[in-house]
Design an enzyme around this catalytic site. Structure first.
Site, PDB file in Angstrom:
ATOM      1  CB  CYS A 259      -0.967   0.008   1.198  1.00 48.48           C
ATOM      2  SG  CYS A 259      -2.230  -1.457   1.064  1.00 48.48           S
TER       3      CYS A 259
ATOM      4  CD  GLU B 107       3.207  -1.243   2.728  1.00 47.71           C
ATOM      5  OE1 GLU B 107       2.914  -1.846   1.804  1.00 47.71           O
ATOM      6  OE2 GLU B 107       2.363  -0.632   3.050  1.00 47.71           O
TER       7      GLU B 107
END
Length: 786
Positions: free
Chosen positions: A430, A432
């Site tokens: 996502c 990170e």
């Protein structure tokens, strides 16, 4: 999109996700016969070899890139060594309306007879829940945090470019050299290293065997194929599979297939939470593309077709099934493969190439669920590429998201990575970030920050269940100042985080001991050199992330208490807490007052933004730098996926006027409807957070499609992105869809089967989202101006 890709896309889009019990049967039989005979790393590698030896091989019509995790597209295996689904689980998966996985009654019966009895008491999930203390269990069941690894292996890993220069036979030679160097006289870990290195070598054999089996099948299919063109393609597939992954790829086709066999091996070995990612795929493929074009062996259209085949191949791989809380925190088929496009190179130069533009074209044309994609816009990125990305964003499919390498490189430098390793890093999953090909950066689960405040305001009790779930920090009705409220919240935060970390560290060791990833370890520096597994301190860097959710909801709730209870004394603490307890029933006037007369986060209001900064900094101080089991530390990022919806369901009302059961805010985005001053104010508010302290921050924005019709509108969107990134923003993503369309899709879903919307760090089909998720997207502020 040529005719081949149209056919492949159609088949992939229409394929029904299903469960395959084949892997579970192979593994169960292997464990019955071999458990206890071999060291665990060798056992796991031999298990992987057994699966590669016996799993069903699939090569579909029209395919150029080959390999499926299951026996057919969107057929997903189970991983009973991690969590062994019950018969009831299988029936739920087969019958639920959303995220359904079809499975026959015959297979359920076989699973009940052959798989479930053996794995009872032996799974990672049972080890975890048999160990956790009551204090942890109370917090977990009340929804103060989630735990990623209770059903799946740690994931979120991405590769660098080494696999395009080194084949598995080369790695076997390197492993043999490391085995020869082992010092059994002076190194107390020499035996453990020997076991791990032997296991890595076996894993090389397994992947080579899997490729050879695909080559055999392709040759057999070619021998009976009547279409001469397809027969030639099948012979070419066989040639490619004979060469990679045993050897380093020589051309564009082999390079893509090389990556896919590594990806396939990783997700067959274990089901890491969120799939393997290729990293900077355009940069890795650039030299193969340019050489092929220069030699006359590859055209731009050829390259686009091969890449499109790869895109469809990723889309064939739905996420492994989830049940219970894990399903609630991430309710999607998306397995979060994220293609990083653009960015910078290891030397700091611009990473955009012609392959980058080809990928943007594919995203725009295919608009399928997977893979996810992101454009990486540094200060060196050409405006031409940013504008090309914005034109794809304008299509309204939620892809690509946008990242700022100038900031995330600094994030990684702060964590102790070298400049070159940080530049080669980026995003997996996502939002990170980590050092591609050199780091295990594991996500442990989400932290429900507003729920921590809720428990604080109820003196340790969960008002939803009435249970005492945390420590008692005082009756808030007796607090004399806002500072007392905040200090009680901070005390609760530290307690909850410490409970989560203790169990996360235990789980880390359970995976290191019982579920090493001996195949994945081959591709991450410095696992071979250290003789250690990916899950056991092998990688150069080892980061453990906790994802914090609901910054906007927490900030706004505290702003209500500070502004109206303690500063203006508009109403008492008892008044607002009683209204919250009753879900504002009979108190709509008070609720509207709170909603309209409180300075909320996301509007560039100094005092409120300073409160958000304080909460954010205290989250960092509570999490950042705490020791993990690998000699490194925990870090935080601000990520929610769909967990902000689940977290809202386990909460009562909150002081900011949010009603019970409603979603909390996602990532670092403002609360739903709280940002009333436009997107420029939103980015100014978020820019006050020192995002370099995190490992990722998520910002969702929604615009009306009419706002992006003209070329000058594309320029405005590009300027908004540049402005946010110049202010220190890490990430931003967009939904370009109006509320009327979303409501129409709810009313007549059959007319909107391919409507993709941006949920959190990924896009999803609107029809595959439950009503809560759909309404969460609808409730986001609809911006009609820049």
């Amino acid at each position: 999109m040529n005719d081949r890709i149209k056919r492949l896309r159609k088949l992939s889009f229409e394929a029904e996700p299903s469960l395959s019990i084949e892997r579970a049967l192979i593994e169960t039989q292997f464990y019955k016969e071999n458990y206890g005979k071999y060291p665990i790393p060798v056992l796991r590698a031999m298990n992987f070899l057994e699966i590669c030896k016996h799993k069903t091989i699939y090569i579909g019509a029209d395919e150029l890139i080959v390999g499926e995790r299951g026996p057919k597209p969107k057929s997903v295996p189970t991983f009973p060594e991690l969590t062994c689904h019950s018969v009831e689980d299988l029936h739920v998966l087969n019958t639920r309306d959303l995220q359904r996985y079809a499975i026959s009654q015959e297979d359920i019966d076989t699973y009940e007879k052959e798989v479930i009895p053996y794995w009872k008491g032996r799974t990672q999930r049972e080890r975890i829940f048999g160990h956790v203390p009551q204090e942890w269990r109370l917090l977990y069941e009340a929804g103060l945090f989630t735990e990623f690894m209770e059903q799946r292996a740690p994931g979120h890993t991405a590769l660098d470019g080494k696999i395009y220069k080194t084949g598995l036979l080369d790695l076997k030679k390197r492993i043999a050299g490391e085995l020869e160097k082992l010092d059994f006289m002076n190194d107390v870990e020499a035996t453990d290293k020997q076991e791990e290195l032997m296991a890595m070598s076996i894993s090389c054999d397994a992947a080579i065997l899997l490729a050879e089996r695909h080559a055999d099948m392709a040759e057999e299919m070619a021998s009976t194929e009547k279409d001469l063109k397809r027969a030639a393609e099948l012979r070419k597939i066989a040639e490619v599979c004979r060469w990679v992954p045993a050897h380093a790829p020589r051309n564009f086709w082999e390079a893509i297939q090389m990556y896919w066999f590594v990806h396939l091996g990783t997700i067959t070995e274990l089901n890491g939470w969120d799939a393997m990612n290729p990293g900077h795929f355009d940069q890795h493929l650039q030299s193969f593309f340019e050489k092929g074009v220069a030699d006359g062996e590859l055209t731009r259209d050829d390259a686009k077709e091969l890449l499109s085949c790869f895109w469809v191949k990723v889309n064939n791989h739905t996420a492994p099934p989830k049940v219970g809380i894990t399903a609630k925190e991430s309710g999607t088929y998306n397995d979060f493969t994220n293609i990083n496009i653009g960015g910078v190179r290891a030397d700091g130069s611009d990473g955009v190439s012609e392959v980058s533009y080809i990928m943007l074209e594919i995203i725009e044309e295919l608009h399928i669920l997977q893979p996810g994609s992101s454009i990486h816009i540094s200060s060196r990125t050409p405006d031409k590429f940013l504008r090309a990305g914005c034109k794809v964003i304008r299509q309204g499919h939620g892809y690509p998201s946008v990242f700022n390498p100038d900031v995330y490189i600094q994030e990684m430098l702060r964590q102790g990575k070298s400049l070159q390793d940080a530049r080669e890093g980026g995003c997996s999953g996502c939002i990170e970030v980590g050092a591609f090909g050199k780091e295990a950066y594991l996500l442990t689960g989400y932290l429900n920050v507003p729920k921590i405040l809720e428990v604080t305001l109820n003196n340790g009790y969960d008002p939803v269940t009435g249970k005492l779930v945390s420590i008692q920090t005082g009756d808030p009705r007796a607090f004399k100042s806002f500072e007392e409220v905040y200090q009680a919240f901070l005390t609760q935060l530290r307690y909850v985080v410490n409970q989560k970390m203790k169990v996360s560290n235990y789980i880390d060791r359970m995976f290191a001991k019982y579920a090493p990833a001996t195949f994945l370890s081959l591709f991450i520096d410095d696992c071979i050199a250290r003789g250690k597994d990916y899950y056991n301190c092998g990688p150069r860097y080892n980061t453990t992330y906790i994802q914090c959710t609901g910054l906007g909801t927490t900030t706004d709730s505290l702003s209500v208490l500070r502004t109206h209870v303690f500063e203006k004394k508009t109403f008492s603490m008892e008044t607002i807490l009683d209204a919250v307890k009753r879900n504002f029933e009979g108190e709509e006037k008070l609720r509207q007052f709170v909603l309209n007369k409180t300075p909320f986060f996301g509007n560039d209001i100094k005092e409120t933004d300073e409160l958000a900064v304080r909460i954010y900094d205290d989250l960092v101080d509570t999490i950042d730098g705490k020791p993990n089991t690998k000699g490194e530390t925990f870090r935080l990022n601000m990520l929610s996926t769909t967990c902000h919806v689940y977290f809202g369901k386990v909460m009562g009302a909150t002081p900011n006027g949010r009603l019970a059961g409603r979603s909390i805010s996602d990532g670092t985005s403002p609360s739903h409807g709280a940002d009333t001053h436009g997107p420029s104010a939103v980015i100014k508010s978020l820019s006050k957070l020192d995002q370099i302290k995190s490992g990722g921050t998520l910002l969702n924005l929604r615009f009306l499609p009419s706002l992006l019709k003209r070329e000058e509108d594309i320029s405005k969107l590009a300027h908004l992105i540049r402005s946010y990134f110049a202010l220190g923003g890490h990430h931003v993503q967009f939904n370009i869809v109006d509320t009327a369309t979303l409501y129409a899709a709810q009313e007549c879903p059959e007319d909107y089967k391919d409507l993709l919307v941006r949920m959190a760090g990924y896009s999803d089909y609107f029809n595959d989202m439950n009503a809560d998720l759909q309404n969460e997207v609808i409730s986001r502020t609809e911006n009609d101006s820049f």
